[in-house]
Design a protein around this motif. Structure first.
Motif, PDB file in Angstrom:
ATOM      1  N   GLN A 177       0.928  -1.175   0.159  1.00 51.85           N
ATOM      2  CA  GLN A 177      -0.246   0.072   0.208  1.00 51.85           C
ATOM      3  C   GLN A 177       1.085   0.795   0.282  1.00 51.85           C
ATOM      4  N   GLY A 220      -2.906  -4.589   2.082  1.00 48.32           N
ATOM      5  CA  GLY A 220      -1.752  -4.300   2.769  1.00 48.32           C
ATOM      6  C   GLY A 220      -1.940  -5.327   4.640  1.00 48.32           C
ATOM      7  N   VAL A 227      -0.298   3.133   6.102  1.00 50.88           N
ATOM      8  CA  VAL A 227      -0.501   2.943   4.667  1.00 50.88           C
ATOM      9  C   VAL A 227       0.391   3.786   4.164  1.00 50.88           C
TER      10      VAL A 227
END
Ligand code: FAD
Ligand code: NAP
Length: 484
Positions: A177, A220, A227
């Motif tokens: 991510q 993720g 992130v």
């Protein structure tokens, strides 16, 4: 003869640096005597790190001469082959006392010891040309590729032109991510007519026009607070025409209360995620999302364990993910498996968990665990006269502005050593010696004026189709066009 003037591509994330002009050089340069031997410096790699290191050296030293060696026939590294085609902007920089030598691969055509012999100092700025492997079963299946190769493919990197990804599936999964993951998702989902006005390769555009991919998941192993992408890129994704976001509100429960603990950029990014996931959109946005034919989603707390083969074993059918929970606080927050597993069906898997540098030459120390050349502020450990900058110095993270700052720092260290008499004294032959070596090995370098001819050819081929350029992707064709 190599050209003395550079036109140089960048984008909005780049800080503005004024064009170099020999007449306006700050006070530090006056500390060098004009009687000194001309310092011959060589830089390996013509990405942002190479160019910014050269820029600093030339600006701060009135006589320094810098040669940049680049393995591709064309300059600019990831600015040409990484930055997404829908993110263009042109900047220029001018530079004197500097030469570009493309089509020269250091470590193959010429060794680092040979460069060190010919120059007073050598700076390694050769970036990160590999990708980190997932190291999970199924990674080698057709239908699985690195985001690095995918990006190289749509941006015209010669070594990736054979990739031809199969976009006949409905769902693609991107593992990771970060901003590269978002770039790849955006290129996969952008309506092709919006890419027609960019410098994406024609071959990639043709494949994307036929794409049947409707949903892209970005997976993720940690949560929304961890992130790696940034707010500008997320906003672009949220506003991407013809698409809607898929975020599970459950992933965001309790997050609002934690916002006061986090630094401001992360807070703003999380607020945008929270709004997108939790708030009912206004009527206009609701209508836009309802009419969207494509979707992208963020899947959190999932760590990849295996790429599942299709029944005939000739492709990917999905990814097996371990459900995770978080342990630790702040930067140290880690994902640990809960024991639960989940399969996410898909026909295309793109692994976007980071780039990786390679060692360049047996004489150069390399930390294969960290994937960097061991160094202290750009001075390569235990090798006087050898320096490094950019991703090979600090690892494959950071935008161009970060790369610029660390390249200036390396340049500063080199000049400090020069002033302190720590570099070899007496004249060095510089490019004259290396050109003789290359010629004896049948290597024909591409000069900057050669590149300007290729540039003009690319621009000419783009004309009439409303595109800024049609990139040349075959080094043999480039050399042929130059009469090499
Ligand atoms: P590179 O740009 O990779 O340059 C290294 C150069 O060395 C290359 O030209 C390579 O061909 C050359 N080289 C390699 N090996 C040899 C050799 N043996 N001999 C001679 N030459 C060699 N940052 C932003 O600010 N904005 C963005 O939009 C953005 N988009 C990105 C998109 C992607 C997909 C990626 C991966 C990164 C992006 N970045 C962006 C980050 C930015 O590209 C990097 O910070 C920067 O390019 C790193 O610079 P570098 O010079 O260290 O490496
Ligand atoms: P990145 O920012 O480091 O992101 C890597 C992602 O991979 C993270 O989400 C990371 O998760 C995940 N990951 C790493 N190892 C993993 C594993 N074993 N299993 C599962 N997930 C794993 O790297 P990147 O996206 O390649 O970007 C590189 C740099 O270029 C970044 O600094 C980026 O900002 C920059 N860039 C900028 C732009 C732009 O400005 N538009 C565009 C592209 C790239 P964890 O956090 O859990 O490790």
């Amino acid at each position: 003869m190599a050209s003395r003037c550079w036109r140089w591509w960048g984008r909005s994330a780049w800080p503005w640096t004024p064009p170099l002009s020999v007449g306006s050089i700050p006070s530090f340069r006056h500390q060098f005597s004009t009687q000194e031997t001309t310092p011959q410096i060589c830089v390996v790699g013509s990405g942002p790190a190479g160019f910014y290191t050269a820029q600093h050296l030339l600006k701060q030293h009135p006589q320094a001469h810098v040669d940049i060696y680049e393995k591709q026939p064309v300059p600019f590294g990831l600015v040409r082959f990484g930055v997404a085609p829908d993110h263009p902007e042109v900047k220029t920089a001018h530079c004197g006392r500097c030469a570009f030598w493309g089509n020269v691969e250091v470590g193959r055509d010429v060794t680092v010891p040979e460069l060190r012999e010919a120059y007073h100092a050598v700076v390694l700025s050769y970036g990160a040309e590999d990708h980190r492997a997932l190291e999970i079963p199924g990674e080698e299946l057709p239908g699985v590729c690195s985001a690095r190769a995918f990006v190289g493919w749509y941006n015209g990197l010669p070594e990736n032109q054979e990739l031809k990804p199969d976009l006949s599936c409905d769902t693609a999964v991107i593992l990771g991510q970060g901003n590269v993951a978002l770039d790849v998702a955006r290129i996969l989902l952008t309506p092709p007519e919006h890419l027609e006005k960019t410098d994406i390769t024609k071959a990639a555009l043709d494949v994307l026009r036929q794409s049947r991919v409707k949903t892209v998941w970005l997976v993720g192993r940690r949560g929304p607070l961890q992130v790696a992408f940034t707010i500008k890129e997320l906003r672009e994704m949220i506003q991407l025409p013809g698409t809607r976001p898929i975020l599970d509100p459950v992933d965001f429960l309790g997050l609002q209360d934690r916002l006061k603990e986090v630094p401001r950029p992360r807070k703003r990014l999380t607020e945008l995620l929270l709004r997108t996931a939790m708030e009912k959109p206004g009527p206009e946005e609701a209508a836009r999302r309802a009419s969207a034919s494509r979707a992208w989603g963020l899947r959190f707390f999932r760590s990849p364990q295996q790429v599942l083969p299709s029944p005939d074993g000739q492709g990917a059918a999905g990814v097996r993910l371990a459900v995770t929970r978080l342990e630790g606080v702040g930067e140290a927050t880690r994902a640990v498996p809960t024991g639960a597993m989940e399969d996410l069906p898909c026909g295309l898997v793109l692994s976007s968990i980071g780039y990786k540098s390679r060692p360049i030459d047996p004489s150069v120390p390399f930390d294969s665990k960290l994937g960097v050349i061991p160094n202290v502020e750009g001075r390569v450990t235990d090798v006087p006269g050898l320096y490094c900058s950019g991703w090979v110095k600090r690892g494959p993270t950071g935008v161009i502005a970060t790369t610029m700052t660390d390249s200036f720092l390396t340049g500063q260290m080199l000049l400090q050593d020069l002033k302190a008499g720590l570099l070899p004294s007496g004249p060095r032959p510089g490019s004259a010696a290396i050109q003789a070596l290359l010629s004896s090995r049948g290597v024909q370098p591409v000069s900057f004026s050669d590149w300007e001819k290729l540039d003009a050819e690319e621009v000419a081929r783009g004309q009439g189709t409303g595109r800024p350029r049609e990139k040349l992707v075959d080094p043999q064709e480039m050399l042929h066009l130059l009469g090499h």
